[in-house]
Write a protein that holds these residues in place. Structure first.
Motif, short mmCIF file in Angstrom:
data_model
loop_
_atom_site.label_atom_id
_atom_site.label_comp_id
_atom_site.label_asym_id
_atom_site.label_seq_id
_atom_site.Cartn_x
_atom_site.Cartn_y
_atom_site.Cartn_z
N ALA A 1 0.88 -1.16 -0.01
CA ALA A 1 -0.04 -0.03 0.14
C ALA A 1 0.72 1.37 0.06
O ALA A 1 0.33 2.23 -0.59
N MET A 2 2.23 1.14 0.66
CA MET A 2 2.77 2.43 0.48
C MET A 2 3.50 2.77 -0.75
O MET A 2 3.86 4.03 -0.78
N ALA B 1 5.27 12.52 3.87
CA ALA B 1 6.07 11.17 3.75
C ALA B 1 7.45 11.87 3.47
O ALA B 1 8.69 11.35 3.99
N ALA B 2 7.44 12.73 2.56
CA ALA B 2 9.01 13.44 2.28
C ALA B 2 9.44 14.12 3.47
O ALA B 2 10.74 13.88 3.73
N VAL B 3 8.72 15.01 4.13
CA VAL B 3 9.19 15.70 5.37
C VAL B 3 9.27 14.67 6.47
O VAL B 3 10.28 15.18 7.19
N ILE B 4 8.51 13.95 6.82
CA ILE B 4 8.35 13.07 8.04
C ILE B 4 9.99 12.13 7.67
O ILE B 4 10.69 12.02 8.72
N GLY B 5 10.11 11.90 6.54
CA GLY B 5 11.21 10.98 6.33
C GLY B 5 12.78 11.87 6.32
O GLY B 5 13.79 10.91 6.56
N GLY B 6 12.55 12.98 6.63
CA GLY B 6 13.91 13.73 6.71
C GLY B 6 14.09 14.91 5.79
O GLY B 6 15.29 15.48 5.76
N THR B 7 13.39 14.82 4.68
CA THR B 7 13.62 16.12 3.68
C THR B 7 13.30 17.49 4.36
O THR B 7 12.17 17.60 4.83
N GLY C 1 17.68 22.10 -0.04
CA GLY C 1 18.86 21.78 0.24
C GLY C 1 19.41 20.66 0.95
O GLY C 1 20.50 20.20 0.95
N ARG C 2 18.52 19.65 1.62
CA ARG C 2 18.86 18.71 2.29
C ARG C 2 17.69 17.61 2.26
O ARG C 2 16.44 17.77 2.34
N GLY C 3 18.18 16.42 1.73
CA GLY C 3 17.05 15.25 1.86
C GLY C 3 17.75 14.11 0.63
O GLY C 3 18.49 14.75 -0.23
N ARG C 4 17.40 13.33 0.75
CA ARG C 4 17.57 11.95 0.03
C ARG C 4 16.17 11.28 -0.32
O ARG C 4 15.38 11.32 0.27
N THR C 5 16.20 10.50 -1.45
CA THR C 5 15.16 9.97 -2.01
C THR C 5 14.83 8.67 -1.00
O THR C 5 13.56 8.42 -1.02
N TRP C 6 15.70 8.38 -0.24
CA TRP C 6 15.43 7.20 0.92
C TRP C 6 14.36 7.76 1.86
O TRP C 6 13.83 6.98 2.51
N GLY D 1 9.44 7.82 5.47
CA GLY D 1 8.36 8.65 5.76
C GLY D 1 6.96 7.86 5.40
O GLY D 1 6.04 7.93 6.20
N VAL D 2 7.06 7.28 4.15
CA VAL D 2 5.62 6.56 3.91
C VAL D 2 5.56 5.37 4.90
O VAL D 2 4.33 4.92 4.86
N LEU D 3 6.37 4.80 5.25
CA LEU D 3 6.35 3.80 6.00
C LEU D 3 5.73 4.15 7.61
O LEU D 3 4.82 3.43 8.02
#
Length: 428
Positions: A88-89, A358-364, A369-374, A379-381
């Motif tokens: 689902a994610m 999901a992007a922000v919770i994951g660390g972006t 200027g800061r973030g990775r696609t991982w 975040g989506v998890l």
């Protein structure tokens, strides 16, 4: 007239004093190599003082979420529920990968929900209503998503309109366009056994598939880290010791083989998860290992500095929005696969907020200027786990949205506090 040579001696200018609480920047690879395990502890303390928490808050939060929901319902960590969470994610995660590119610029794209709905509608209309080959219809919808994103990027980068306003207009326009495509009925059912239908229903039932992917992931990480360290060592710059590389590889192996065991206890390796993993690896390589990725991150750090460095700011901005549109279209196809149809509700509701969250919770960072696609995976998890955990407890969707919003607020606050801490520590 003689000139006293002593008058020509210039007094050296003292370097500006560092902030009293500034944290000295030390390459962690050098610190760990020199001090061993003590170096890890010292580096961890330095990062905490400097506000560089990395993925630690997300990982800890995910563990806490799983522990809470498992205590409430023993089915939460069951293989069937976990498999459903992973599948689902993917739709939201694919779209979140695209939004990360935009967030790296310090911008926002509000149209991705509508673009995802349009891509599903285009595919359904072409295959069901016009009898087009499904592979060609899928390709058309993906190209259409990228083209829509490029149009948004053109108005933002070339014309100078704010990205917020441009994509807000896109949200309204493409949602109306989707409704027009679907017609009065508002729903077009697709073949559940077709190309799109199998995106979320097909499983590689052979146990070798999940275990093979796990072996490939672990081996790929080890070889990349090992040869990367060898290259750094040959260049005379700090590199990670072999012991650290082995430890990191072992931790990764525990995680990926654990997931493989879960898949093989249910139906096998889901096609959706395999495709998501390929996208994450590919986009991470694009951002961290290519000149294009470095330009994107540099542009998020400073537009003027990037322009003076010779970066084509307009082209990079347009391409980033095109990438966001492409992955919005990919996510739209996964949503169509999930419900085996394209309908008027596609891209609506809380989808846009979940993608950004999901992007922000994951660390972006929202500041660019800061973030990775991982980050999209982490975040989506978190978001999907919360949704499924609350659903198992019979919590109303309204409460689910409130809790997700609260988690997002906490994440944004952590991001803002982290930036302030880094500035005060002289590391911004």
């Amino acid at each position: 007239m003689s000139i006293d040579k002593t008058d020509q001696v210039k007094t050296p200018v003292d370097a500006p004093a560092a902030a009293p609480d500034a944290v000295a920047a030390v390459d962690p690879r050098l610190l760990v190599r020199e001090q061993g395990f003590a170096g890890y502890i010292g580096e961890f303390k330095r990062k905490v003082r400097g506000g560089d928490l990395g993925a630690m808050p997300v990982v800890v939060g995910l563990i806490v979420i799983c522990a809470i929901f498992q205590s409430l319902n023993s089915s939460f960590l069951g293989v069937e529920n976990l498999d459903n969470i992973f599948v689902a994610m993917v739709a939201t995660g694919m779209m979140s990968v695209g939004i990360i590119f935009v967030l790296l610029l310090g911008e926002i794209d509000l149209s991705i929900g509508s673009v995802s709905g349009v891509s599903g509608a285009i595919m359904a209309v072409m295959t069901v209503s016009h009898g087009m080959n499904e592979w060609l219809a899928v390709l058309t919808s993906l190209v259409g998503g990228a083209l829509i994103g490029a149009i948004h990027g053109f108005f933002f980068a070339r014309i100078g309109a704010p990205a917020f306003a441009v994509t807000l207009a896109g949200l309204l326009f493409w949602n109306g366009f989707m409704l027009q495509l679907l017609g009065a009925n508002g729903t077009i059912n697709i073949d559940g056994d077709g190309v799109v239908g199998k995106l979320t229903t097909y499983y590689f039932s052979d146990v070798a598939a999940a275990y093979g992917l796990a072996v490939l992931a672990v081996a790929g990480y080890f070889l990349s880290a090992f040869f990367g360290a060898r290259r750094r060592e040959a260049a005379g710059i700090p590199s990670r010791p072999l012991s650290e590389i082995i430890l990191r590889t072992a931790l990764l192996a525990v995680a990926v083989f654990g997931v493989a065991v879960i898949f093989n206890q249910y139906k096998g390796l889901p096609l959706a998860v395999l495709l998501f993993a390929i996208v994450l690896v590919g986009t991470d390589f694009l951002l961290r290992r290519t000149g294009y990725g470095r330009k994107v991150q540099a542009l998020g750090g400073s537009v003027e500095a990037s322009r003076r460095a010779g970066i084509n700011v307009t082209a990079i901005r347009v391409s980033v929005f095109a990438i966001a549109g492409f992955f919005a279209a990919v996510g739209g196809l996964f949503w169509a696969s999930k419900i085996a149809a394209a309908n008027q509700s596609a891209g609506a509701g809380d989808l846009l907020m979940n993608v950004i969250a999901a992007a922000v919770i994951g660390g972006t960072s929202l500041f660019g200027g800061r973030g990775r696609t991982w980050n999209a995976l982490l975040g989506v998890l978190v978001i999907t786990s919360i949704q499924y955990g609350l659903a198992l407890e019979g919590i109303a969707p309204a409460i689910q949205q409130m809790i997700t919003g609260g988690v997002l607020l906490v994440t944004v606050v952590i991001d803002a506090v982290t930036r302030k801490t880094q500035k005060s520590a002289g590391r911004a």
